[in-house]
Design a protein around this motif. Structure first.
Motif, PDB file in Angstrom:
ATOM      1  N   PHE A   1      13.366  44.601  64.168  1.00  0.00           N
ATOM      2  CA  PHE A   1      12.028  44.625  63.580  1.00  0.00           C
ATOM      3  C   PHE A   1      11.467  46.042  63.671  1.00  0.00           C
ATOM      4  O   PHE A   1      11.661  46.727  64.678  1.00  0.00           O
ATOM      5  N   VAL A   2      10.776  46.471  62.616  1.00  0.00           N
ATOM      6  CA  VAL A   2      10.170  47.805  62.607  1.00  0.00           C
ATOM      7  C   VAL A   2       8.719  47.693  62.142  1.00  0.00           C
ATOM      8  O   VAL A   2       8.393  46.833  61.319  1.00  0.00           O
TER       9      VAL A   2
ATOM     10  N   THR B   1      20.603  48.741  58.441  1.00  0.00           N
ATOM     11  CA  THR B   1      20.003  48.751  57.104  1.00  0.00           C
ATOM     12  C   THR B   1      19.273  47.463  56.754  1.00  0.00           C
ATOM     13  O   THR B   1      18.787  47.312  55.626  1.00  0.00           O
ATOM     14  N   ASP B   2      19.163  46.529  57.697  1.00  0.00           N
ATOM     15  CA  ASP B   2      18.547  45.239  57.375  1.00  0.00           C
ATOM     16  C   ASP B   2      17.356  44.885  58.272  1.00  0.00           C
ATOM     17  O   ASP B   2      17.165  43.706  58.614  1.00  0.00           O
ATOM     18  N   PRO B   3      16.521  45.852  58.665  1.00  0.00           N
ATOM     19  CA  PRO B   3      15.412  45.483  59.558  1.00  0.00           C
ATOM     20  C   PRO B   3      14.328  44.700  58.826  1.00  0.00           C
ATOM     21  O   PRO B   3      14.183  44.804  57.603  1.00  0.00           O
ATOM     22  N   VAL B   4      13.588  43.926  59.604  1.00  0.00           N
ATOM     23  CA  VAL B   4      12.411  43.228  59.088  1.00  0.00           C
ATOM     24  C   VAL B   4      11.222  44.156  59.283  1.00  0.00           C
ATOM     25  O   VAL B   4      10.925  44.578  60.404  1.00  0.00           O
TER      26      VAL B   4
ATOM     27  N   VAL C   1      15.266  43.220  68.640  1.00  0.00           N
ATOM     28  CA  VAL C   1      14.949  44.606  68.964  1.00  0.00           C
ATOM     29  C   VAL C   1      13.784  45.050  68.089  1.00  0.00           C
ATOM     30  O   VAL C   1      13.814  44.918  66.867  1.00  0.00           O
ATOM     31  N   PHE C   2      12.745  45.566  68.742  1.00  0.00           N
ATOM     32  CA  PHE C   2      11.554  46.053  68.058  1.00  0.00           C
ATOM     33  C   PHE C   2      11.534  47.569  68.200  1.00  0.00           C
ATOM     34  O   PHE C   2      11.409  48.094  69.307  1.00  0.00           O
TER      35      PHE C   2
END
Length: 202
Positions: A30-31, A45-48, A82-83
């Motif tokens: 997560f970003v 390449t696939d973060p929320v 992971v944030f």
């Protein structure tokens, strides 16, 4: 498990090895916006992308944080979430506010953080400035805490700071090295190692 990972000031190469390994291993990353997404792009390449608005509307901020906690919770409950946070997770970041919601609504979720290069240390490098001596770091709020480095006699320093209204103390000795010790207000040692930091809060 939720792990907040500091991703530094902007250069993807300034992430720590531990941060990169966690980002790659996470069940979901997560970003808090597109800037963070772009920083970790070489590793994931696939973060929320979550919304953490920059606004003075506290009610709106709280609603967004609660919604983000609901999004993160199912992953953190069953796997590794992971944030990623710009700079360092605990240095003027959003992680503390997110944790407060987790503690209240999802107390079963464990979390911890991985330090990153903060804007303060990045500033020193970017400007070629060697920082030393007493330094005040503030976002303009009332000063409610101090951090003292290289505290050799923590009990003595704490007793002096109590005269100025400080009442909560944390001592970190040899952080992330062999022999790391963390002490609280009631168990400060009389002497500590050269590699030590004392936090004092009002």
């Amino acid at each position: 498990m939720l792990v907040a990972v500091g991703i530094g000031p902007g250069d993807p190469e300034l992430l720590t090895v531990k941060a990169v390994n966690l980002i790659k291993a996470a069940d979901r990353v997560f970003v808090p916006g597109k800037v963070a997404r772009d920083i970790i792009a070489p590793y994931r390449t696939d973060p929320v992308v979550l919304s953490f608005p920059m606004t003075a509307d506290e009610d709106y901020i709280k609603r967004c944080i609660e919604e983000n906690a609901r999004t993160i919770a199912p992953v953190a409950r069953d796997g590794l979430a992971v944030f990623c946070i710009l700079g360092d997770p605990n240095f003027y970041g959003t992680f503390g506010r997110l944790c407060a919601v987790l503690d209240e609504v999802y107390p079963e979720i464990e979390y911890h953080s991985i330090p990153g290069v903060s804007s303060i240390t990045a500033f020193a490098s970017a400007t070629g400035t060697a920082l030393s001596g007493g330094i005040v770091i503030t976002d303009g709020s009332e000063l409610t805490a101090q951090i003292r480095m290289k505290v050799r006699r923590p009990q003595e320093v704490a007793d002096e700071l109590r005269k100025s209204g400080y009442s909560t103390f944390l001592l970190a000795e040899r952080m992330y090295m062999d022999g790391q010790r963390i002490y609280g207000t009631d168990d400060l040692p009389e002497e500590s190692a050269y590699f030590s930091i004392l936090y004092a809060g009002k």
